[in-house]
Scaffold this motif. Structure first.
Motif, PDB file in Angstrom:
ATOM      1  N   GLU A  38      -2.829   8.074  13.349  1.00  0.00           N
ATOM      2  CA  GLU A  38      -2.411   7.605  12.018  1.00  0.00           C
ATOM      3  C   GLU A  38      -2.493   6.086  11.927  1.00  0.00           C
ATOM      4  O   GLU A  38      -2.932   5.531  10.911  1.00  0.00           O
ATOM      5  CB  GLU A  38      -0.978   8.076  11.732  1.00  0.00           C
ATOM      6  N   HIS A  44       0.862  -1.184   0.000  1.00  0.00           N
ATOM      7  CA  HIS A  44       0.000   0.000   0.000  1.00  0.00           C
ATOM      8  C   HIS A  44       0.897   1.232   0.000  1.00  0.00           C
ATOM      9  O   HIS A  44       1.775   1.365   0.847  1.00  0.00           O
ATOM     10  CB  HIS A  44      -0.896   0.021   1.244  1.00  0.00           C
ATOM     11  N   ASP A  49       1.286   5.703  -1.262  1.00  0.00           N
ATOM     12  CA  ASP A  49       0.601   6.998  -1.326  1.00  0.00           C
ATOM     13  C   ASP A  49      -0.239   7.258  -0.073  1.00  0.00           C
ATOM     14  O   ASP A  49       0.280   7.240   1.032  1.00  0.00           O
ATOM     15  CB  ASP A  49      -0.260   7.080  -2.593  1.00  0.00           C
ATOM     16  N   GLU A  50      -1.557   7.459  -0.254  1.00  0.00           N
ATOM     17  CA  GLU A  50      -2.396   7.822   0.890  1.00  0.00           C
ATOM     18  C   GLU A  50      -2.534   6.709   1.915  1.00  0.00           C
ATOM     19  O   GLU A  50      -2.901   6.958   3.065  1.00  0.00           O
ATOM     20  CB  GLU A  50      -3.802   8.240   0.410  1.00  0.00           C
ATOM     21  N   ARG A  51      -2.280   5.450   1.494  1.00  0.00           N
ATOM     22  CA  ARG A  51      -2.418   4.333   2.435  1.00  0.00           C
ATOM     23  C   ARG A  51      -1.159   4.088   3.262  1.00  0.00           C
ATOM     24  O   ARG A  51      -1.122   3.208   4.100  1.00  0.00           O
ATOM     25  CB  ARG A  51      -2.760   3.039   1.676  1.00  0.00           C
ATOM     26  N   CYS A 102       2.301   7.266   8.087  1.00  0.00           N
ATOM     27  CA  CYS A 102       3.551   7.996   8.258  1.00  0.00           C
ATOM     28  C   CYS A 102       3.322   9.267   9.066  1.00  0.00           C
ATOM     29  O   CYS A 102       2.329   9.978   8.848  1.00  0.00           O
ATOM     30  CB  CYS A 102       4.122   8.349   6.877  1.00  0.00           C
ATOM     31  N   THR A 115       3.029   2.687  12.231  1.00  0.00           N
ATOM     32  CA  THR A 115       3.248   3.869  11.410  1.00  0.00           C
ATOM     33  C   THR A 115       4.740   4.106  11.264  1.00  0.00           C
ATOM     34  O   THR A 115       5.521   3.807  12.180  1.00  0.00           O
ATOM     35  CB  THR A 115       2.571   5.121  12.010  1.00  0.00           C
ATOM     36  N   ARG A 132      -6.151   5.266  11.595  1.00  0.00           N
ATOM     37  CA  ARG A 132      -6.704   5.673  10.302  1.00  0.00           C
ATOM     38  C   ARG A 132      -6.316   4.709   9.184  1.00  0.00           C
ATOM     39  O   ARG A 132      -7.137   4.359   8.346  1.00  0.00           O
ATOM     40  CB  ARG A 132      -6.206   7.087   9.963  1.00  0.00           C
ATOM     41  N   GLN A 133      -5.064   4.248   9.187  1.00  0.00           N
ATOM     42  CA  GLN A 133      -4.581   3.383   8.113  1.00  0.00           C
ATOM     43  C   GLN A 133      -4.821   1.901   8.386  1.00  0.00           C
ATOM     44  O   GLN A 133      -4.891   1.106   7.446  1.00  0.00           O
ATOM     45  CB  GLN A 133      -3.073   3.618   7.877  1.00  0.00           C
TER      46      GLN A 133
END
Length: 326
Positions: free
Chosen positions: A229, A209, A211-213, A216, A238, A232-233
């Motif tokens: 974070e 995954h 980019d946005e996935r 970080c 992270t 969210r992912q």
């Protein structure tokens, strides 16, 4: 006969059958001679396709032999001898090599085709149990796969003879494989849909995954932001990066458990204070199977994918499960 006695009789029969078939394969080893070498040389020199043919039980073995050859670097297919005389002979060219299986060497559907093979200019290799048979004598190369007796108690049903032919077909296919230098990666290319193909072809970049996935946060972030974070992912960790975007560490579910156990109130903590520095990472071109091994050895469920020192993706064990790699 009671149940126990019946079971013993079944097992005794199985032992006798397996012993006789084992002996049949053992007899093949003693029979290996220059004809096997000649057969391999003919097949390696084939400019077209290897055509494997056989009737009845030998036909079933021929189909398997063709499939094994094709999947190990020697293009091959099966032609039914009965159908060959009704049009399928058009599949065969003078650049092909025909491999004919017949225990008796007198199967009419095959012997009737021999003049046609010669007229086409195709070379003929035969596997029979009778070196003096019509098929054996007519062949360019004959490989003896004869057995002393069938495993059938009446010495009738093709059993030891078909096992011997099957084993010799495997021996030919693997001798060619080794001669061609056919690799595991080559094998995977002809099996892309199977688990083995996926293990040998899929790489981390195919599953990660980005980019946005990619989870970080910057170094120095409040621990609360790292936890948000992670939530969210949904990767269970992270990445933590410096001002240049280089990875300096990771914060994982395991780190969170240790933080709760050791720090108590951590509302004022920075992620740098409790992260795992460096952490386990993997390169994008690493085989997915290697990533599985790394996760299992490290007892973790996710990895940061790093290129030139910077995280570019995240890989979770669930991705590997969905792909069929494991």
């Amino acid at each position: 006969m009671n149940h126990s006695a019946t079971a013993m009789a079944f097992r005794a029969s199985a032992r006798r059958t397996l012993t006789l078939e084992q002996q049949a394969i053992g007899e093949l080893i003693a029979k290996l001679d220059s004809s096997f070498d000649s057969a391999c040389q003919e097949l390696l020199a084939c400019r077209g396709r290897i055509i494997v043919t056989g009737m009845g039980k030998s036909g079933h073995i021929a189909r398997k032999m063709a499939a094994t050859l094709a999947s190990t670097g020697s293009p091959a297919f099966y032609v039914h001898p009965g159908e060959a005389s009704h049009g399928d002979l058009g599949m065969i060219t003078g650049d092909d090599v025909v491999v004919a299986l017949s225990n008796s060497g007198e199967t009419q559907e095959i012997t009737g085709l021999m003049p046609l093979f010669k007229r086409l200019g195709a070379r003929l290799i035969s596997l029979t149990g009778r070196p003096g048979s019509t098929l054996a004598r007519y062949s360019d190369v004959h490989v003896d796969v004869g057995v002393s007796r069938e495993a059938c108690p009446h010495d009738l049903a093709p059993t030891s003879s078909t096992t011997a032919a099957l084993a010799m077909g495997d021996a030919l296919a693997l001798a060619l494989l080794e001669s061609r230098g056919f690799s595991a990666e080559d094998f995977a290319l002809s099996h892309p849909g199977g688990t083995l193909g996926k293990r040998l072809l899929l790489r981390v970049r195919d599953l990660m995954h980005g980019d946005e996935r990619l989870p970080c946060v910057p170094a120095g972030s409040p621990l609360r932001e790292a936890l948000l974070e992670m939530t969210r992912q949904g990767m269970g960790f992270t990445c933590v990066v410096d001002e240049r975007g280089a990875l300096v560490g990771v914060y994982t579910d395991g780190d969170l458990r240790r933080t709760l156990d050791q720090r108590g109130d951590f509302s004022l903590l920075r992620v740098d204070d409790v992260m795992t520095r460096g952490g386990k990472t993997v390169a994008p071109d690493t085989l997915a199977a290697e990533a599985v091994r790394l996760m299992e050895d490290s007892r973790i469920s996710a990895l940061a994918v790093v290129e030139d020192g910077k995280p570019i993706g995240a890989l979770h064990m669930h991705d590997l499960l969905r792909s069929g790699v494991i």
